[in-house]
Design a protein around this motif. Structure first.
Motif, PDB file in Angstrom:
ATOM      1  N   GLN A  16       0.812  -1.225   0.000  1.00 29.64           N
ATOM      2  CA  GLN A  16       0.000   0.000   0.000  1.00 29.64           C
ATOM      3  C   GLN A  16       0.843   1.273   0.000  1.00 29.64           C
ATOM      4  OE1 GLN A  16      -2.312  -0.415   3.550  1.00 29.64           O
ATOM      5  NE2 GLN A  16      -3.770  -1.815   2.640  1.00 29.64           N
ATOM      6  N   MET A  17       1.944   1.263   0.754  1.00 25.96           N
ATOM      7  CA  MET A  17       2.624   2.521   1.026  1.00 25.96           C
ATOM      8  C   MET A  17       4.047   2.639   0.477  1.00 25.96           C
ATOM      9  SD  MET A  17       1.364   3.252   4.855  1.00 25.96           S
ATOM     10  CE  MET A  17       1.792   4.960   4.643  1.00 25.96           C
ATOM     11  N   CYS A  18       4.698   1.544   0.187  1.00 21.41           N
ATOM     12  CA  CYS A  18       6.134   1.589  -0.119  1.00 21.41           C
ATOM     13  C   CYS A  18       6.485   1.128  -1.528  1.00 21.41           C
ATOM     14  CB  CYS A  18       6.909   0.720   0.875  1.00 21.41           C
ATOM     15  SG  CYS A  18       6.492   0.996   2.594  1.00 21.41           S
ATOM     16  N   ARG A  19       5.681   0.249  -2.049  1.00 26.48           N
ATOM     17  CA  ARG A  19       6.002  -0.425  -3.309  1.00 26.48           C
ATOM     18  C   ARG A  19       6.181   0.545  -4.469  1.00 26.48           C
ATOM     19  NH1 ARG A  19       2.363  -3.466  -7.137  1.00 26.48           N
ATOM     20  NH2 ARG A  19       3.765  -4.860  -8.241  1.00 26.48           N
ATOM     21  N   GLN A  20       5.409   1.609  -4.488  1.00 24.25           N
ATOM     22  CA  GLN A  20       5.475   2.548  -5.608  1.00 24.25           C
ATOM     23  C   GLN A  20       6.894   3.097  -5.792  1.00 24.25           C
ATOM     24  OE1 GLN A  20       2.619   5.698  -5.481  1.00 24.25           O
ATOM     25  NE2 GLN A  20       3.521   6.768  -7.200  1.00 24.25           N
ATOM     26  N   CYS A  21       7.566   3.416  -4.704  1.00 22.87           N
ATOM     27  CA  CYS A  21       8.923   3.973  -4.790  1.00 22.87           C
ATOM     28  C   CYS A  21      10.011   2.913  -4.641  1.00 22.87           C
ATOM     29  CB  CYS A  21       9.127   5.044  -3.724  1.00 22.87           C
ATOM     30  SG  CYS A  21       8.084   6.495  -3.969  1.00 22.87           S
ATOM     31  N   HIS A  22       9.787   1.960  -3.731  1.00 24.95           N
ATOM     32  CA  HIS A  22      10.830   0.981  -3.427  1.00 24.95           C
ATOM     33  C   HIS A  22      10.731  -0.283  -4.272  1.00 24.95           C
ATOM     34  CE1 HIS A  22      12.664   3.220  -0.171  1.00 24.95           C
ATOM     35  NE2 HIS A  22      11.449   3.535   0.227  1.00 24.95           N
ATOM     36  N   GLY A  23       9.674  -0.394  -5.064  1.00 31.38           N
ATOM     37  CA  GLY A  23       9.547  -1.480  -6.024  1.00 31.38           C
ATOM     38  C   GLY A  23       9.091  -2.790  -5.425  1.00 31.38           C
ATOM     39  N   PRO A  24       8.663  -3.711  -6.301  1.00 33.99           N
ATOM     40  CA  PRO A  24       8.253  -5.031  -5.829  1.00 33.99           C
ATOM     41  C   PRO A  24       9.455  -5.805  -5.306  1.00 33.99           C
ATOM     42  CG  PRO A  24       8.237  -4.936  -8.227  1.00 33.99           C
ATOM     43  CD  PRO A  24       8.536  -3.547  -7.735  1.00 33.99           C
ATOM     44  N   GLU A  25       9.239  -6.563  -4.285  1.00 33.03           N
ATOM     45  CA  GLU A  25      10.289  -7.363  -3.636  1.00 33.03           C
ATOM     46  C   GLU A  25      11.523  -6.532  -3.303  1.00 33.03           C
ATOM     47  OE1 GLU A  25      11.209 -11.319  -4.557  1.00 33.03           O
ATOM     48  OE2 GLU A  25       9.251 -11.746  -5.398  1.00 33.03           O
ATOM     49  N   HIS A  62       6.279   9.408   7.856  1.00 29.66           N
ATOM     50  CA  HIS A  62       5.007   8.684   7.952  1.00 29.66           C
ATOM     51  C   HIS A  62       4.511   8.589   9.403  1.00 29.66           C
ATOM     52  CE1 HIS A  62       6.476   7.365   3.994  1.00 29.66           C
ATOM     53  NE2 HIS A  62       5.200   7.247   3.709  1.00 29.66           N
ATOM     54  N   ASP A  63       5.061   9.427  10.265  1.00 26.17           N
ATOM     55  CA  ASP A  63       4.674   9.350  11.673  1.00 26.17           C
ATOM     56  C   ASP A  63       3.234   9.783  11.920  1.00 26.17           C
ATOM     57  OD1 ASP A  63       5.298  11.994  11.075  1.00 26.17           O
ATOM     58  OD2 ASP A  63       6.280  12.377  12.995  1.00 26.17           O
ATOM     59  N   ASP A  64       2.615  10.413  10.936  1.00 24.56           N
ATOM     60  CA  ASP A  64       1.218  10.804  11.082  1.00 24.56           C
ATOM     61  C   ASP A  64       0.264   9.707  10.598  1.00 24.56           C
ATOM     62  OD1 ASP A  64       2.053  11.113   8.448  1.00 24.56           O
ATOM     63  OD2 ASP A  64       0.706  12.792   8.058  1.00 24.56           O
ATOM     64  N   ILE A  65       0.817   8.653   9.996  1.00 22.67           N
ATOM     65  CA  ILE A  65      -0.004   7.590   9.408  1.00 22.67           C
ATOM     66  C   ILE A  65       0.245   6.245  10.078  1.00 22.67           C
ATOM     67  CG2 ILE A  65      -0.498   6.327   7.269  1.00 22.67           C
ATOM     68  CD1 ILE A  65       0.567   8.781   5.749  1.00 22.67           C
ATOM     69  N   LEU A  66       1.517   5.938  10.333  1.00 22.98           N
ATOM     70  CA  LEU A  66       1.886   4.613  10.824  1.00 22.98           C
ATOM     71  C   LEU A  66       2.104   4.588  12.330  1.00 22.98           C
ATOM     72  CD1 LEU A  66       4.480   3.669   8.055  1.00 22.98           C
ATOM     73  CD2 LEU A  66       2.126   2.869   8.258  1.00 22.98           C
ATOM     74  N   THR A  67       1.812   3.455  12.920  1.00 17.56           N
ATOM     75  CA  THR A  67       2.099   3.233  14.339  1.00 17.56           C
ATOM     76  C   THR A  67       3.455   2.552  14.459  1.00 17.56           C
ATOM     77  OG1 THR A  67       1.143   1.020  14.376  1.00 17.56           O
ATOM     78  CG2 THR A  67      -0.373   2.874  14.792  1.00 17.56           C
TER      79      THR A  67
END
Length: 90
Positions: A16-25, A62-67
């Motif tokens: 959901q949050m990382c794949r777009q920039c950091h890519g699959p796998e 991402h401190d406003d979104i993630l725990t």
């Protein structure tokens, strides 16, 4: 060692949050994002700082979104994915 449920949650968050920039796998798309295949698996504090507070101009905070639990799950997913990639190498 993280449990499978934690890794599963981390995978969902990554997608959901990382794949777009950091890519699959964890394989960076080449857009200047850090290649997470190279992230030190023994440095969860550095990972937490980068995710929660951002890094340079490219990595937003991402401190406003993630725990903290979300970040732990993401880190567990990153490490588990690294280990799975290593196990597949000849």
């Amino acid at each position: 060692m993280p449990d499978p449920a934690q890794i599963e949650l981390g995978g969902q968050l990554y997608f959901q949050m990382c794949r777009q920039c950091h890519g699959p796998e964890l394989q960076s798309s080449g857009a200047g994002s850090f290649d997470l295949r190279q992230f030190p698996p023994d440095d969860p504090q550095r990972f937490r700082e980068s995710v929660m507070h951002g890094k340079n101009d490219g990595m937003p905070a991402h401190d406003d979104i993630l725990t903290n639990e979300d970040v732990d799950a993401l880190f567990a997913y990153v490490v588990a994915t690294q280990q799975a990639r290593q196990a597949r190498k000849p």
